[in-house]
Write an enzyme that holds these catalytic residues in place. Structure first.
Site, PDB file in Angstrom:
ATOM      1  N   LYS A  84       4.053  20.914 -11.044  1.00 31.10           N
ATOM      2  CA  LYS A  84       3.035  20.110 -11.854  1.00 31.10           C
ATOM      3  C   LYS A  84       2.445  20.991 -12.926  1.00 31.10           C
ATOM      4  CE  LYS A  84       1.834  17.443  -7.825  1.00 31.10           C
ATOM      5  NZ  LYS A  84       2.135  16.172  -8.155  1.00 31.10           N
ATOM      6  N   ARG A 111       7.056  11.649   0.815  1.00 26.05           N
ATOM      7  CA  ARG A 111       8.193  10.665   1.256  1.00 26.05           C
ATOM      8  C   ARG A 111       9.107  11.341   2.126  1.00 26.05           C
ATOM      9  NH1 ARG A 111       9.582   8.106  -4.602  1.00 26.05           N
ATOM     10  NH2 ARG A 111       7.340   8.956  -4.760  1.00 26.05           N
TER      11      ARG A 111
HETATM   12  N1  BES Z   1       0.636  14.324  -4.025  1.00 25.94           N
HETATM   13  C1  BES Z   1       1.210  13.733  -5.319  1.00 25.94           C
HETATM   14  C2  BES Z   1       0.621  12.322  -5.568  1.00 25.94           C
HETATM   15  C3  BES Z   1      -0.757  12.237  -5.949  1.00 25.94           C
HETATM   16  C4  BES Z   1      -1.033  12.497  -7.375  1.00 25.94           C
HETATM   17  C5  BES Z   1      -1.951  12.280  -4.938  1.00 25.94           C
HETATM   18  C6  BES Z   1      -2.517  12.572  -7.740  1.00 25.94           C
HETATM   19  C7  BES Z   1      -3.340  12.189  -5.798  1.00 25.94           C
HETATM   20  C8  BES Z   1      -3.534  12.431  -6.943  1.00 25.94           C
HETATM   21  C9  BES Z   1       2.708  13.365  -4.663  1.00 25.94           C
HETATM   22  O1  BES Z   1       3.316  14.356  -3.957  1.00 25.94           O
HETATM   23  C10 BES Z   1       3.424  13.319  -6.217  1.00 25.94           C
HETATM   24  O2  BES Z   1       3.456  14.344  -6.776  1.00 25.94           O
HETATM   25  N2  BES Z   1       4.029  12.323  -6.450  1.00 25.94           N
HETATM   26  C11 BES Z   1       4.691  11.928  -7.875  1.00 25.94           C
HETATM   27  C12 BES Z   1       6.028  11.208  -7.554  1.00 25.94           C
HETATM   28  C13 BES Z   1       6.767  11.206  -8.663  1.00 25.94           C
HETATM   29  C14 BES Z   1       7.275  12.661  -8.769  1.00 25.94           C
HETATM   30  C15 BES Z   1       8.090  10.294  -8.170  1.00 25.94           C
HETATM   31  C16 BES Z   1       3.688  11.195  -8.712  1.00 25.94           C
HETATM   32  O3  BES Z   1       2.908  10.517  -8.121  1.00 25.94           O
HETATM   33  O4  BES Z   1       3.722  11.724  -9.788  1.00 25.94           O
HETATM   34 MN    MN Z   2       4.093  15.905  -4.904  1.00 18.00          MN
END
Ligand code: BES
Ligand code: MN
Ligand code: ZN
Length: 491
Positions: A267, A341
């Protein structure tokens, strides 16, 4: 915070009285006003305070009153004093005087039902939550002075009886908030599991599975997420059997990513610190079980928490890896940041396989896309079963936790088909990102009635407008699911 129920307001520092819209005094407020020749009416008349919810006015106590000050608390329309309005009024009363130097706040609820009085005590406990354990240099004037809230009620025994289960729920919400607020250097999977273990002393059965045990069960998908971390992944299994012996349990599953860096699909640095609350789903389930055990709910329930840390490292899983899940299905991991997931895939499969539950509900801070869809106030509900969904959707408004049903259209399911594995952990591009995530989970439910609640929007709040939800960790989902269980699945 100590909550007491008393018959007559005594020498409290502040006595709070509710005022309805257009300056309608209630209970002790009206009698004090009369006895003092209209002192309170006069004070209200001199300013803008009219009794709107969220407004307060503090005045010197008229002669003959034991309390030092009177706090007029806006309670909105007299005809609309539901549980939420009572909770809000008590919360606002607490905040109005918490830093004033007053130690005891009495709230006049003698003209209300004992249940409403109990609500006021419950709300005060939630309003007073602070996560201040790491503040070593707090200015004394910033530390709340109120240590006791007294609720004046016409029936102490009835109010106390109504307060008992509510207080168990408050304990649970605070337990959940503490988990969510804790930074990831302190709260890693084993520490989370250790804190959950404390539910055993309350009467639950708690098992903690480590990596070796999960390996044996074939939970390679959950384990793959934790591979890049020095911290051992854990699966916590909490059982509460307060229902009929042999009755199939209801099951709750939580995403417990104690920190989500994204893994090799790293990230951006900006805002990454927020991913310490990526275990909000697991904290909600832990809190729910705390509530059910604490109030001895008449239900058989299990809570399963998938606890991992998603880190980039020489041993971390790579984009493009194929892993085999406990269900036997293979997964192409296209993005290591879609890790929640993966954790839930094995946790859901394990839960239905072992417990044969009536239904499963999972909670997860699963997708940023959920925030794009619904904004910060609503969590999204995805379900293959209208009755399970209805339980959640009915409970939401009763506890002030907003939920909105989302679709899981079969037409989108092909978006998670992979050319080299049974399924991939992303959709095609960003379209419907929360939906493709839910469709992914659905493939690991084995057809059991199931709902998924994406709490990415609601697990954490900045600049809260809700007096009983301070900024930061919300403990979101504890009240919602506790209420759903109480209304639909007990007795
Ligand atoms: N934990 C994150 C989702 C999230 C983002 C929760 C911001 C709270 C605030 C999750 O693990 C994630 O990173 N999801 C990705 C999925 C994508 C890579 C398909 C996302 O939401 O960008
Ligand atoms: Mn994530
Ligand atoms: Zn995550």
């Amino acid at each position: 915070m100590k909550i007491e129920f008393i018959a007559q307001s005594g020498a409290a520092d502040v006595l709070a009285v509710l005022v309805h819209s257009e300056r309608q005094l209630t209970g002790a407020g009206s009698s004090l006003d009369q006895a003092s020749g209209g002192a309170l009416t006069k004070a209200m008349g001199a300013g803008r305070f009219k009794g709107a919810s969220g407004s307060t006015l503090i005045v010197a106590a008229p002669q003959g009153v034991e309390a030092s000050s009177i706090l007029l608390v806006g309670a909105g329309d007299a005809g609309k004093l539901d549980d939420a309005a009572v909770e809000a009024a008590a919360g606002h009363a607490y905040h109005a005087v918490k830093l004033s130097g007053a130690e005891t706040l009495a709230i006049d609820a003698a003209h209300l039902t004992p249940e409403q009085g109990a609500r006021a005590g419950f709300a005060a406990r939630l309003a007073a939550y602070r996560f201040d354990k790491y503040l070593t240099k707090q200015k004394p004037e910033k530390i709340p002075s109120v240590t006791t809230v007294q609720v004046v009620t016409s029936d102490i025994r009835a109010a106390q009886a109504a307060f008992e289960p509510l207080s168990a729920v408050a304990d649970a919400v605070l337990f959940s908030r503490d988990l969510v607020a804790e930074p990831a250097n302190i709260l890693y999977p084993a520490e989370f599991a250790k804190r959950v273990k404390t539910l055993e002393a309350m009467g639950a059965k708690v098992e903690i599975l480590g990596e070796a045990e999960m390996e044996k069960l074939g939970m390679h998908t959950l384990l793959a997420v934790g591979m890049g971390s020095e911290r051992e992944s854990q699966l916590a299994v909490i059982q509460w059997n307060g229902g009929n012996e042999g009755d199939a349990p209801i099951a709750f599953v939580g995403k417990g990513v104690c920190f989500d860096t994204g893994g090799i699909s790293l990230k951006p640095a900006d805002g990454m610190e927020e991913m310490k609350w990526d275990m909000g789903g697991a904290a909600a389930v832990a809190g729910l079980m705390h509530a059910l055990v604490g109030r001895k709910a008449k239900v058989n329930a299990v809570g399963v928490l998938g606890l991992v840390e998603n880190m980039p490292d020489g041993r971390a899983q790579r984009p493009g890896d194929v892993v085999k899940s406990m269900s036997g299905q293979t997964i192409e991991v296209l993005n290591t940041d879609a890790e929640g997931r993966l954790v839930l895939a094995d946790a859901l499969w394990y839960t239905q396989d072992r417990f044969k539950p009536k239904f499963m509900i999972d909670l997860a801070t699963l997708t940023g896309a959920m925030i794009i869809s619904l904004g910060m106030e609503y969590a999204g509900v995805f379900s293959n079963d209208d009755a399970v969904a209805a339980g959640i959707l009915d409970a939401g408004p009763k506890v002030g936790e907003k939920v909105w049903r989302m679709p899981i259209p079969a037409e989108y399911d092909r978006h998670i088909d992979s050319p080299i594995a049974d399924v991939k952990n992303m959709g095609n591009g960003r379209a419907g990102g929360s939906i493709t995530a839910a469709l992914f989970l659905q493939r690991f439910t084995n057809g059991v009635p199931w709902a998924h609640i994406d709490i990415a929007p609601t697990a954490w709040v900045k600049d809260s407008k809700n007096p009983i939800v301070p900024d930061g960790a919300v403990g979101w989902g504890v009240r919602l699911l506790d209420r759903m269980v109480a209304d639909k699945y007990e007795g």
